[in-house]
Design a protein around this motif. Structure first.
Motif, mmCIF file in Angstrom:
data_model
loop_
_atom_site.group_PDB
_atom_site.id
_atom_site.type_symbol
_atom_site.label_atom_id
_atom_site.label_comp_id
_atom_site.label_asym_id
_atom_site.label_seq_id
_atom_site.Cartn_x
_atom_site.Cartn_y
_atom_site.Cartn_z
ATOM 1 N N SER A 93 1.014 -1.273 0.087
ATOM 2 C CA SER A 93 -0.051 -0.030 0.063
ATOM 3 C C SER A 93 0.865 1.030 0.183
ATOM 4 O O SER A 93 2.023 0.966 0.446
ATOM 5 C CB SER A 93 -0.932 0.216 1.306
ATOM 6 N N VAL A 94 -0.081 2.399 -0.217
ATOM 7 C CA VAL A 94 1.340 3.498 -0.434
ATOM 8 C C VAL A 94 0.586 4.582 0.206
ATOM 9 O O VAL A 94 -0.953 4.963 -0.454
ATOM 10 C CB VAL A 94 1.263 3.890 -1.843
ATOM 11 N N PRO A 95 0.683 5.196 1.093
ATOM 12 C CA PRO A 95 -0.093 6.654 1.267
ATOM 13 C C PRO A 95 -0.077 7.706 0.853
ATOM 14 O O PRO A 95 0.584 7.891 -0.615
ATOM 15 C CB PRO A 95 1.094 7.344 2.718
ATOM 16 N N HIS A 96 -1.315 8.419 0.755
ATOM 17 C CA HIS A 96 -1.289 9.281 0.337
ATOM 18 C C HIS A 96 -0.132 10.797 0.852
ATOM 19 O O HIS A 96 -0.226 10.643 1.604
ATOM 20 C CB HIS A 96 -3.007 9.483 -0.226
ATOM 21 N N GLY B 240 -2.041 12.313 -10.188
ATOM 22 C CA GLY B 240 -2.611 11.994 -9.241
ATOM 23 C C GLY B 240 -1.640 10.848 -8.762
ATOM 24 O O GLY B 240 -1.180 10.047 -8.909
ATOM 25 N N HIS B 241 -2.099 10.751 -7.860
ATOM 26 C CA HIS B 241 -1.815 9.622 -6.942
ATOM 27 C C HIS B 241 -1.347 8.144 -7.004
ATOM 28 O O HIS B 241 -0.374 7.641 -6.906
ATOM 29 C CB HIS B 241 -2.442 8.924 -5.258
ATOM 30 N N ASP B 242 -2.334 7.732 -8.185
ATOM 31 C CA ASP B 242 -1.926 6.560 -8.637
ATOM 32 C C ASP B 242 -1.329 6.605 -10.409
ATOM 33 O O ASP B 242 -0.624 5.925 -10.404
ATOM 34 C CB ASP B 242 -3.984 6.161 -8.874
ATOM 35 N N HIS B 243 -0.330 7.449 -10.320
ATOM 36 C CA HIS B 243 0.530 8.081 -11.409
ATOM 37 C C HIS B 243 1.760 8.353 -10.881
ATOM 38 O O HIS B 243 2.424 8.641 -11.814
ATOM 39 C CB HIS B 243 -0.078 8.701 -12.086
ATOM 40 N N GLY B 244 1.782 8.237 -9.641
ATOM 41 C CA GLY B 244 2.462 8.218 -8.809
ATOM 42 C C GLY B 244 3.041 9.836 -8.302
ATOM 43 O O GLY B 244 3.754 10.341 -7.604
ATOM 44 N N GLY B 245 1.955 10.284 -7.983
ATOM 45 C CA GLY B 245 1.877 11.776 -7.713
ATOM 46 C C GLY B 245 2.033 12.034 -5.551
ATOM 47 O O GLY B 245 1.121 11.143 -5.236
ATOM 48 N N PRO B 246 2.226 13.485 -5.441
ATOM 49 C CA PRO B 246 1.900 13.975 -6.613
ATOM 50 C C PRO B 246 3.262 14.847 -7.097
ATOM 51 O O PRO B 246 3.882 16.042 -7.612
ATOM 52 C CB PRO B 246 1.990 15.499 -5.085
#
Length: 245
Positions: free
Chosen positions: A76-79, A185-191
């Protein structure tokens, strides 16, 4: 009663289309165009959320509307957002510092439109990325004479990457804040993510959080598992892909 002669199929082909049908078709087309961005965003959000909970990794094989796959090596990856995102720059530099998202956005931005090429074979042509040239951040930090390479770390807690100092100073290497003409966005590696235009996409580390200047190249996550450290498109991993343009 005489039977009716069979209908000539050519009569159906030549029958005029009513005005209401034409207007209705145009309206449906306009609705589809207007709804397409929202549908794509919905698809991206669904696949991104699903990939974060998919232990098989199969959702990473599904392209979204923009042609990209969703993939993470972490469970999982935090926002992170404007309030808590930081990009630290340290190591062999005279002026280490941490940038907020607002500070990165305030710096001069460079826009590149290149093909994105994954080493597994898929390509997304003509993809716009915008951000700060990595060389600008390195110059601001004051790289020391003993420096030879850069190590990148990510706030997923797992992924790492590397470049030589010469590679990092190329004008087509960005600390990217925007992709496909929108904030990343988050799903593309953002911010914030790394974007290394002339190399396979595994070098463009997602969820970038740290830039450390070092005296030698340290192989990244995939290089420790057999991928080439120098990931030039068309010249590494035994592939024959055309270089990105």
């Amino acid at each position: 009663m005489n039977p009716q002669p069979p209908e000539d199929p050519r009569a159906e082909e030549g029958r005029p289309i009513g005005r209401r049908v034409v207007l209705g078709t145009l309206a449906l087309g306009a609705l589809a165009v207007a709804a397409a961005p929202a549908l794509q965003r919905g698809t991206e959000a669904f696949l991104g959320a699903a990939s974060g909970k998919d232990p098989t990794g199969l959702t990473g094989l599904l392209p979204n509307g923009g042609g990209f796959r969703y993939y993470s090596v972490a469970a999982s990856v935090p926002h992170r957002g404007p309030a808590d995102y930081r990009l630290t720059i340290g190591g062999l530099v005279d002026r280490p510092r941490a940038y907020t998202l607002a500070e990165l956005r305030a710096l001069p931005q460079t826009r590149l439109v290149k093909d994105v090429q994954c080493v597994t074979g898929w390509r997304v042509p003509g993809t716009p990325f915008e951000g700060v040239r990595l060389s600008r951040l390195l110059d601001a930090a004051g790289v020391r004479g003993t420096a030879r390479a850069i190590r990148f770390t990510c706030f997923d807690g797992t992924y790492t990457e590397s470049l030589t100092l010469d590679q990092a100073r190329r004008p087509d290497v960005l600390v990217a804040l925007r992709m496909q003409d929108g904030d990343i966005g988050h799903d593309h590696g953002g911010p914030v993510r790394l974007y290394v235009a002339p190399m396979y996409f595994y070098k463009s580390a997602k969820w970038l959080s740290g830039i450390t200047v070092t005296d030698r190249v340290e192989p990244g996550y995939w290089e420790r598992r057999g991928y080439d450290v120098d990931a030039w498109v068309g010249r590494s991993n035994g592939r024959t892909d055309e270089p990105t343009n």
